[in-house]
Scaffold this motif. Structure first.
Motif, short mmCIF file in Angstrom:
data_model
loop_
_atom_site.label_atom_id
_atom_site.label_comp_id
_atom_site.label_asym_id
_atom_site.label_seq_id
_atom_site.Cartn_x
_atom_site.Cartn_y
_atom_site.Cartn_z
N GLY A 374 18.47 50.14 96.70
CA GLY A 374 18.44 48.81 97.28
C GLY A 374 18.57 47.68 96.29
N ILE A 375 18.88 47.98 95.04
CA ILE A 375 19.10 46.93 94.03
C ILE A 375 20.59 46.58 94.07
N PRO A 376 20.96 45.40 94.52
CA PRO A 376 22.37 45.12 94.81
C PRO A 376 23.25 44.88 93.60
N ASN A 377 22.69 44.43 92.50
CA ASN A 377 23.50 44.02 91.35
C ASN A 377 23.17 44.84 90.11
N LEU A 378 24.18 45.07 89.30
CA LEU A 378 24.01 45.79 88.04
C LEU A 378 24.48 44.91 86.89
N LYS A 379 23.82 45.10 85.75
CA LYS A 379 24.26 44.48 84.51
C LYS A 379 24.46 45.57 83.48
N LEU A 380 25.63 45.60 82.84
CA LEU A 380 25.96 46.60 81.84
C LEU A 380 26.06 45.94 80.48
N TYR A 381 25.39 46.51 79.49
CA TYR A 381 25.44 45.98 78.13
C TYR A 381 26.32 46.87 77.25
N PHE A 382 27.23 46.22 76.52
CA PHE A 382 28.07 46.91 75.54
C PHE A 382 28.11 46.09 74.26
N GLY A 419 27.28 44.12 96.07
CA GLY A 419 26.74 43.25 95.03
C GLY A 419 27.76 42.98 93.94
N ARG A 420 27.26 42.70 92.75
CA ARG A 420 28.13 42.32 91.63
C ARG A 420 27.74 43.11 90.38
N ILE A 421 28.74 43.44 89.58
CA ILE A 421 28.52 44.04 88.26
C ILE A 421 28.79 42.99 87.20
N THR A 422 27.80 42.70 86.39
CA THR A 422 27.98 41.78 85.26
C THR A 422 28.05 42.60 83.98
N VAL A 423 29.10 42.39 83.22
CA VAL A 423 29.31 43.11 81.96
C VAL A 423 29.02 42.14 80.82
N SER A 424 28.01 42.43 80.03
CA SER A 424 27.64 41.59 78.89
C SER A 424 28.05 42.30 77.61
N VAL A 425 28.90 41.64 76.83
CA VAL A 425 29.42 42.24 75.59
C VAL A 425 28.94 41.40 74.41
N SER A 426 28.20 42.03 73.52
CA SER A 426 27.76 41.36 72.30
C SER A 426 28.52 41.93 71.11
N VAL A 427 28.49 41.18 70.03
CA VAL A 427 29.15 41.60 68.79
C VAL A 427 28.11 42.26 67.89
N PHE A 428 28.43 43.45 67.41
CA PHE A 428 27.51 44.19 66.55
C PHE A 428 27.26 43.43 65.24
N VAL A 429 25.98 43.26 64.92
CA VAL A 429 25.55 42.66 63.66
C VAL A 429 24.70 43.68 62.92
N PRO A 430 25.12 44.14 61.74
CA PRO A 430 24.31 45.11 60.98
C PRO A 430 22.99 44.46 60.54
N LYS A 431 21.88 45.09 60.89
CA LYS A 431 20.57 44.51 60.61
C LYS A 431 19.87 45.24 59.46
N PRO A 432 19.06 44.51 58.68
CA PRO A 432 18.23 45.16 57.66
C PRO A 432 17.33 46.22 58.27
N TRP A 433 17.02 47.22 57.44
CA TRP A 433 16.08 48.28 57.79
C TRP A 433 16.59 49.18 58.91
N THR A 434 17.91 49.24 59.06
CA THR A 434 18.53 50.21 59.95
C THR A 434 19.51 51.04 59.12
N GLN A 467 30.74 38.60 80.51
CA GLN A 467 30.11 37.61 79.64
C GLN A 467 30.19 38.14 78.22
N ALA A 468 30.61 37.31 77.28
CA ALA A 468 30.79 37.80 75.91
C ALA A 468 30.31 36.78 74.90
N GLU A 469 29.65 37.28 73.88
CA GLU A 469 29.26 36.48 72.73
C GLU A 469 30.52 36.14 71.91
N THR A 470 30.51 35.00 71.25
CA THR A 470 31.66 34.65 70.42
C THR A 470 31.52 35.27 69.03
#
Length: 588
Positions: A374-382, A419-434, A467-470
């Motif tokens: 019964g959850i009508p909307n999904l958000k996918l992170y890539f 419902g609606r599928i929202t696709v959120s795309v971020s840009v990979f940033v290498p982080k310290p301690w990984t 939706q995408a990060e610049t």
């Protein structure tokens, strides 16, 4: 100093509940500052927890302050409306590197000199903490008198026991650096650089530790992180937040929280059920917070307890492979409109490289299960720009989205609601301690090409929104995440109104030195002086496995694992101790 309060003052009447009021006189006065605006700060559980911990001391009064909503608004504390120069201590809680420029703006608005070396004993002592500072505090080091690196529950008792504001400021800072675990005074350390721009040394200038040990909470159940103030505005105005876990066992190689919070720890069912009872009188629902909520051992029992209290639950994070019947029922009762799935990569090969630990079928089954519940909307992170990523991997994002949509449509038709599928795309940033701390960020031009491909391919697809990060935003975040103390001059220039582009053109070294350069495994990194208890050779080995697209087993401290060192810390692991056979590894 150092006494724990027997009880807190009563709540302040008015729009906020839970605010502590104490007498202004005869108290050490702390302004706890979140370097962003009020709604963002009040949604941050770490900030709220620190507010409660400070005010639990009898002889300390803590008030909150935030970046004003507009430049013409005054900067003052929430509780009494006093200006920051009336306080003894300014304590910044910094969770995100993108808030570094705001820290300087707040110092300007308060009328304080930006650089710690230019402030006098008449100015408040400027502290900073928060997870962004544990990762790499060096870009803001010149602006801060003292960093407290680690979890506040473990840090504050020693800090308060040794804090004596009557002492000469330099002497006090030396004393804290010598005697308080997690205390880092940038003025007592001097970085040195070679002609090639590389960091060659980072030496203490006084009798202080060469490496600063990050502190952990000794007992999560004693000082559980939870909502201190129910604020009338913001994203969680009707939600009581409670922390259920710290760290994450899955070891995704891009995730700093999964490494610096090791070993993963979980709150007890008894403690969480106590907070469900407290929440009933304060909020409409309970938000469970943690990087590994779905790994909570007693999650099914907690969901059932909330159901008996008729108390809806909200979840900060859920894995696609962890949707149990109890969890799905809790989601249904919460009446949430959007559920999130984070595949992070489109292809199985790349998910193996980042050690995501989920399959495409698990992602598809999760989509089917959530919509059927019964959850009508999904958000996918890539993410795009991950190490070893190819054009085929980017195309696989589109293929996976289309496969999810097919399951989504079939389940929606059964329920007679689309419902609606929202696709959120971020840009990979290498982080310290990984494991990816040595990897470069992908070139912004290549990232822009990949994002353009995704926009064009998904444009016009019914019920799918992208939706995408610049790339520019990610580049600046990478600079602030991976830079050394020299980046502080760029931050000052930007805070003074100069455009990033103009600053980058004149910078020495150029920001590409920090952002786009693959770093040898034996290079001294700006954050190496922090001791997280992690074996550097382990991170290097995980990087090697990533380049071969080999997954690793989850972190299981209860099984006696000692691979990463967090459960059996070994201090002093410097770059020169990386095994020789790992040194030739480079980004392909």
């Amino acid at each position: 100093m150092g006494r724990r309060a027997g009880k807190k003052a009563g709540p302040l009447s008015g729009s906020e509940t839970g605010v502590v009021r104490k007498r202004w006189r005869d108290q050490i006065k702390v302004a706890l500052v979140f370097p962003n605006r009020y709604p963002v700060g009040m949604a941050n559980l770490g900030f709220q927890t620190l507010y409660g911990l400070f005010n639990a001391y009898d002889d300390l009064l803590c008030e909150r302050a935030f970046l004003p909503e507009s430049p013409d608004m005054p900067l003052s504390s929430c509780e009494s409306g006093r200006s920051l120069d009336r306080f003894d201590i300014i304590a910044f809680s910094v969770s995100f590197e993108n808030d570094y420029p705001n820290l300087i703006r707040i110092l300007d608005l308060a009328g304080f000199p930006r650089q710690a070396r230019d402030r006098t004993p008449l100015h408040p002592l400027v502290l900073a903490g928060g997870v962004a500072c544990w990762l790499n505090p060096e870009p803001i080091a010149p602006f801060v008198d003292l960093f407290l690196l680690g979890e506040a529950e473990g840090l504050l008792p020693d800090f308060m026991a040794h804090l004596d504001l009557r002492r000469d400021r330099p002497a006090l800072l030396r004393h804290l650096a010598r005697n308080v675990p997690g205390a880092y005074v940038p003025a007592l350390y001097r970085p040195q650089y070679g002609a090639d721009g590389l960091l060659t040394a980072f030496e203490p200038q006084e009798d202080v530790p060469a490496r600063v040990r990050r502190v952990q909470s000794p007992d999560m159940t004693r000082d559980i992180a939870c909502t201190q103030v129910m604020a009338p505005h913001g994203p969680f105005q009707d939600t009581y937040l409670v922390e259920v876990s710290r760290g994450c066992p899955h070891g995704c190689r891009f995730c700093a929280a999964g490494f610096v919070y090791r070993p993963p720890r979980f709150q007890t069912l008894v403690t969480l059920c106590d907070h469900l009872q407290q929440a009933r009188t304060r909020a409409a629902r309970v938000g469970l917070v943690g990087a590994a909520v779905s790994d909570l051992p007693d999650l099914a029992e907690l969901c059932n307890a909330a159901a008996r209290l008729d108390l809806p639950l909200a979840f900060s994070s859920l894995r696609a492979d962890a949707l149990t019947p109890e969890l799905v029922a809790a989601l249904r009762r919460s009446r949430i409109k959007t559920a999130t799935i984070a595949p992070d990569a489109g292809s199985q090969r790349l998910r193996n490289a980042i050690n995501k630990g989920i399959s495409e079928e698990q992602v598809l089954q999760a989509a089917d299960t959530l919509v059927s519940a019964g959850i009508p909307n999904l958000k996918l992170y890539f993410m795009v720009g991950l190490p070893t990523e190819t054009e085929e991997d980017v195309a696989a994002i589109v293929s996976l989205i289309q496969a999810v949509k097919n399951r989504f449509l079939a389940a929606s038709r059964r329920r007679g609601r689309m419902g609606r599928i929202t696709v959120s795309v971020s840009v990979f940033v290498p982080k310290p301690w990984t494991p990816f701390q040595w990897a470069p960020m992908a070139d912004p031009r290549a990232i822009a090409t990949k994002l353009h491909y995704l926009r064009q391919t998904l444009k016009g697809v019914p019920n799918v929104q992208l939706q995408a990060e610049t790339p520019r935003q990610a580049y600046i975040q990478a600079l602030l995440s991976r830079g050394d103390r020299r980046v502080s001059s760029l931050l000052e220039g930007h805070a003074g109104g100069q455009a990033w582009n103009d600053l980058f053109q004149k910078a020495v070294p150029h920001p590409d030195h920090f952002v786009l350069r693959s770093r040898p495994l034996d290079e001294r990194l700006p954050w190496d002086f922090i001791d997280h208890g992690l074996n550097r050779a382990y991170l290097a080995a995980e990087y090697a496995r990533a380049l071969r697209s080999q997954p690793s087993l989850p972190c299981r401290p209860e099984a006696g694992c000692r691979l990463c060192g967090a459960c059996n810390p070994i201090s002093g692991i410097l770059p020169s101790t990386v095994p020789e056979q790992l040194l030739p590894i480079r980004e392909s």
